[in-house]
Design a protein around this motif. Structure first.
Motif: not given
Length: 327
Positions: A180-201
């Protein structure tokens, strides 16, 4: 010249360093002295025999950065810094894993940024892909929200940084919490851990849905990605990290949400009238990278002679960025 040659399909050990004749630039093409090239998953598929047929010894590689050796058209000067990508590399002509390569004029662009070969090699294929997806297909605008499904891939990371360059808000996914931190470092505003179903998040963060999605994983997560999009939004598929690009069943009314658009982009259009190299953002991005205004995608660099180790590392999925080989 020295070149990496595949004589038969197989694992990384089938990449062999050989001395072969230098290529000759025909009319409408240029000869480039290769200084570095980025690695791409399609090259490991090609090496393995999963992408096209290896009927004769072939040189892999679909992108390169280097200096012009010969251009009979006079479009480019001898010694000029350029990059090339696609244009039949690896398929219709020998690829870029070599000291010299030829490329069609339509698939070469000059770079005037004072940038290292290693850093320049992180840009072409990744950013040409997201340029085609985000600017040309999705027409992403400042202020819109983009979901990057498959954020830790080199294409996903490029999508995050390019979307921020365009002024968008960026949501991104990773299957590993540790990334997750790598994605924040590159510029992401929000990061979701993906288990195949992220719609709810996603909907919990943005109830009306995101404006656009760049889908790097592919068929395995596509239906779920469609559900994250607002009315009149769009999903663009660019990757196949999740496996074969086939859905066993897809209901146009049950799986494709009302008013949501679905599209596919591949870099086969690069160099055509629809996506001329002269319009690509690579030179501008190179300047921004030098100034520190664009995060680097570089994960690891390898020497030319270590190509087998480079492919092994690529297939380990530990890179979290762009892998580069320097000559």
């Amino acid at each position: 010249m020295k070149a990496i040659v595949i004589n038969e399909a197989g694992g990384p050990s089938n990449l062999t360093l050989q001395n072969i004749a230098e290529p000759t630039a025909t009319e409408g093409s240029v000869k480039i002295r290769v200084k570095a090239f980025g690695l791409n998953r399609v090259e490991s598929y090609f090496r393995s025999g999963l992408y096209g047929t290896l009927s004769e010894p072939r040189i892999p590689g679909i992108e390169a950065v280097g200096e012009i050796v010969i251009d009979s058209s006079g479009t480019f000067a001898e010694g000029q810094k350029v990059f090339t990508a696609m244009g039949g590399l690896m398929m219709a002509r020998d690829g870029s894993y070599a000291e010299y390569v030829t490329a069609p004029l339509s698939h070469v662009q000059a770079v005037d940024a004072d940038i290292s070969w290693q850093d320049l090699a992180t840009l072409p294929e990744a950013y040409l892909t997201v340029w085609g997806s985000l600017s040309k297909t999705l027409q992403l605008k400042a202020g819109e929200t983009l979901l990057v499904r498959g954020g830790t891939s080199s294409i996903g990371l490029a999508a995050i940084t390019y979307a921020k360059f365009l002024g968008a808000q960026v949501f991104a996914t990773t299957r590993q919490k540790a990334n997750k931190q790598r994605l924040f470092d590159i510029g992401a505003d929000k990061v979701f851990v993906d288990d195949g179903q992220i719609t709810q998040q996603v909907r919990a963060e943005k109830p009306e849905g995101v404006d656009k999605v760049i889908e790097v994983v592919g068929a395995s997560t596509l239906i779920d990605s469609l559900k994250t999009v607002r009315h009149w939004g769009e999903v663009n598929v660019v990757g196949l990290l999740g496996g074969a690009p086939v859905l066993e069943s897809f209901g146009l009314m049950s799986d494709l949400p009302n008013t949501v658009k679905l599209s596919f982009f591949s870099t086969g259009l690069l160099g055509s009238e629809h996506m001329p190299f002269s319009e690509s953002p690579i030179n501008e991005l190179a300047h921004k990278l030098v100034k520190g205004e664009l995060p680097s995608l570089l994960s690891k660099s390898f020497d030319f002679e270590d190509i087998q180790a480079a492919h092994e590392f690529m297939e380990s999925n530990k890179g979290l960025g762009k892998l580069v080989v320097t000559l």
